[in-house]
Scaffold this motif. Structure first.
Motif, mmCIF file in Angstrom:
data_model
loop_
_atom_site.group_PDB
_atom_site.id
_atom_site.type_symbol
_atom_site.label_atom_id
_atom_site.label_comp_id
_atom_site.label_asym_id
_atom_site.label_seq_id
_atom_site.Cartn_x
_atom_site.Cartn_y
_atom_site.Cartn_z
ATOM 1 N N TYR A 237 0.661 -1.502 0.511
ATOM 2 C CA TYR A 237 -0.235 -0.078 0.142
ATOM 3 C C TYR A 237 0.516 1.643 -0.655
ATOM 4 O O TYR A 237 0.031 2.320 -0.303
ATOM 5 C CB TYR A 237 -0.960 0.080 0.880
ATOM 6 N N GLY A 238 2.157 0.811 0.211
ATOM 7 C CA GLY A 238 2.862 2.463 -0.474
ATOM 8 C C GLY A 238 2.632 3.176 -1.427
ATOM 9 O O GLY A 238 2.337 2.634 -2.368
ATOM 10 N N LEU A 239 3.190 4.560 -1.262
ATOM 11 C CA LEU A 239 3.270 5.047 -1.900
ATOM 12 C C LEU A 239 4.235 5.519 -3.225
ATOM 13 O O LEU A 239 5.355 4.669 -3.160
ATOM 14 C CB LEU A 239 2.895 6.703 -1.548
ATOM 15 N N PRO A 240 4.310 5.540 -4.350
ATOM 16 C CA PRO A 240 4.954 5.829 -5.986
ATOM 17 C C PRO A 240 6.823 5.187 -5.012
ATOM 18 O O PRO A 240 7.408 7.035 -4.692
ATOM 19 C CB PRO A 240 5.457 6.639 -6.488
ATOM 20 N N GLY A 241 7.950 5.105 -5.028
ATOM 21 C CA GLY A 241 9.108 5.074 -3.937
ATOM 22 C C GLY A 241 9.243 4.759 -2.368
ATOM 23 O O GLY A 241 10.861 4.767 -2.664
ATOM 24 N N GLU A 242 8.257 5.231 -1.828
ATOM 25 C CA GLU A 242 8.142 4.780 -0.855
ATOM 26 C C GLU A 242 8.924 3.593 0.433
ATOM 27 O O GLU A 242 9.847 4.270 0.915
ATOM 28 C CB GLU A 242 6.774 4.699 0.341
ATOM 29 N N PHE A 243 8.876 2.177 -0.611
ATOM 30 C CA PHE A 243 9.653 1.485 -0.129
ATOM 31 C C PHE A 243 10.266 0.270 -1.525
ATOM 32 O O PHE A 243 9.578 -0.407 -1.642
ATOM 33 C CB PHE A 243 8.467 0.093 0.490
ATOM 34 N N ALA A 332 -7.216 5.740 5.787
ATOM 35 C CA ALA A 332 -7.120 5.567 6.554
ATOM 36 C C ALA A 332 -6.468 4.499 6.858
ATOM 37 O O ALA A 332 -5.526 3.749 8.018
ATOM 38 C CB ALA A 332 -8.707 5.437 7.251
ATOM 39 N N ALA A 333 -7.081 3.403 6.041
ATOM 40 C CA ALA A 333 -6.394 2.302 5.663
ATOM 41 C C ALA A 333 -4.834 2.334 5.421
ATOM 42 O O ALA A 333 -4.156 1.570 5.757
ATOM 43 C CB ALA A 333 -7.835 1.267 5.003
ATOM 44 N N ASP A 334 -4.705 2.726 4.092
ATOM 45 C CA ASP A 334 -3.839 2.543 3.851
ATOM 46 C C ASP A 334 -2.779 3.385 4.117
ATOM 47 O O ASP A 334 -1.776 2.782 4.647
ATOM 48 C CB ASP A 334 -3.543 3.251 2.081
ATOM 49 N N VAL A 335 -3.031 4.214 4.753
ATOM 50 C CA VAL A 335 -2.543 5.016 5.706
ATOM 51 C C VAL A 335 -1.490 3.922 7.029
ATOM 52 O O VAL A 335 -0.151 4.362 7.934
ATOM 53 C CB VAL A 335 -2.237 6.505 6.308
ATOM 54 N N PHE A 336 -1.732 3.021 7.999
ATOM 55 C CA PHE A 336 -2.255 2.830 8.727
ATOM 56 C C PHE A 336 -1.196 1.764 8.253
ATOM 57 O O PHE A 336 0.026 0.967 9.439
ATOM 58 C CB PHE A 336 -3.470 2.480 9.389
ATOM 59 N N SER A 337 -1.048 0.320 7.409
ATOM 60 C CA SER A 337 -1.081 -0.817 6.458
ATOM 61 C C SER A 337 0.443 0.318 6.276
ATOM 62 O O SER A 337 2.135 -0.449 6.774
ATOM 63 C CB SER A 337 -1.068 -0.390 5.537
ATOM 64 N N ARG A 338 0.816 1.226 5.395
ATOM 65 C CA ARG A 338 2.202 1.738 5.451
ATOM 66 C C ARG A 338 3.166 1.733 6.891
ATOM 67 O O ARG A 338 4.330 1.916 6.875
ATOM 68 C CB ARG A 338 2.321 3.211 4.574
#
Length: 368
Positions: A237-243, A332-338
């Protein structure tokens, strides 16, 4: 969507985060404090685990009196660790911050705990009011602005440690590290399905300009790995380039056999926004964040987890329309997973709880 400037809970303007820990002499535990703006933040909560350790959660029911909280405490120590909140209450009261009553104020400070008893060697080596006070002081206005620094026990200032680095000052310390993930604060003694757990944080700017962010203490009985290939489940669920990771080599996945400790664990956290929300909407925001927890941890919400998520709304921006509220709930779900993925990726390994990249070093290797 894009992350906020620091990709942390502190991208929600007005929130402050401080951590304190004790390591050595039987201790491996700590406390994390999230301070609301001076007027407090509208708050909700959703408790999904079957073995929670909490304080003041009933106040957050929309049917009950109090609308705003003044801080949230996340701490190690199981039920013993709830005493850390007393130090935060005292500090807020001394500053005149709280719910006004005849003769003074009553600070409203919900709290939740993880089970990390004995991970430093002594079962009752747990956070107390002194540690709560230290975490509050690290978070309070007047601590170092960005780039933040670590506050050592003797009052000196250390350089900010890199993500995943062991906190550098020995047995006891505090840190104004609200933008950093890893083995700090309430996550100092955390474990995540046999790996080292810790504190993680992430943020996102919604299409209309509002900010949504999360901070989580990752200490689950379940696994944080994708069972198919050993990747960190939350990174999908990361944003582009985050992980910048790839699935680890097959032989590393096959060789991973985590130690099985008694499954008393718990993942706790805060999701926050600058939108104006009601208590009921905050409760819904916390509930949807649990979806992100369940995406990144498998299984979640077990009989021996006390999974608890608080939601805060600083109300700096107007109340959302239907579409903006839908965007916030989805995010909210995605940011918590990240945030969960950041916690595990940045955690420092130790005996019995290795770091993710110690077990799966090929996850960062380039392969033809």
């Amino acid at each position: 969507m894009r992350a906020g400037p620091t990709n942390s809970l502190m991208d929600v303007a007005g929130l402050r985060v401080g951590h304190a820990h004790r390591v050595g002499d039987g201790y491996r535990t700590g406390t994390t404090v999230v301070l609301a703006p001076a007027g407090g933040a509208v708050a909700g909560v959703d408790v999904r685990g079957a073995a929670p350790g909490t304080r003041e959660t009933e106040l957050l029911d929309p049917r009950n009196l109090v609308e705003r909280v003044h801080a949230v405490v996340l701490t190690g120590g199981s039920s013993y660790g709830l005493g850390a909140a007393c130090g935060v209450v005292d500090r807020l009261a001394d500053a005149g911050i709280g719910y006004p009553v005849a003769g003074g104020v009553v600070p409203i400070v919900p709290a939740a705990v993880i089970f990390d008893l004995g991970r430093g060697g002594t079962f009752r080596a747990v956070p107390d009011a002194t540690l709560g006070t230290a975490a509050y002081d690290a978070a309070a206005p007047g601590t170092a602005p960005f780039p933040q620094r670590a506050v050592t026990p003797d009052g000196g200032m250390d350089a900010l440690p890199p993500a995943g680095a062991e906190v550098p000052w020995g047995r006891e310390g505090t840190a104004a590290l609200g933008t950093v993930s890893g083995s700090i604060g309430a996550g100092t003694g955390a474990a995540a399905g046999g790996l080292a757990g810790g504190v993680g944080t992430a943020s996102v700017i919604l299409p209309g300009g509002a900010t949504l962010a999360a901070l989580v203490v990752v200490n689950p009985a379940g696994s944080v790995l994708d069972p198919a290939d050993g990747t960190l489940a939350g990174t999908r669920y990361g944003l582009p380039g985050e992980f910048p990771l790839r699935p680890p080599a097959k032989h590393e996945v096959e060789a991973w056999h985590p130690q099985h400790e008694p499954s008393f664990n718990t993942t706790i956290g805060v999701v926050a926004t600058d939108l104006t929300l009601t208590k009921a909407q905050c409760g819904k925001l916390a509930g949807v964040a649990h979806d992100g927890l369940a995406r990144a941890i498998r299984p979640a919400h077990t009989m021996t987890d006390g999974d608890t998520i608080f939601a805060l709304a600083t109300c700096a921006r107007p109340a959302p329309g239907h579409d903006t509220l839908q965007d916030a709930l989805a995010a909210a779900a995605d940011v918590f997973s990240r945030a969960i993925a950041h916690a595990v990726l940045a955690a420092t390994g130790r005996e019995g709880a290795p770091a993710y990249l110690d077990v799966f070093p090929s996850a960062t290797e380039k392969r033809s």
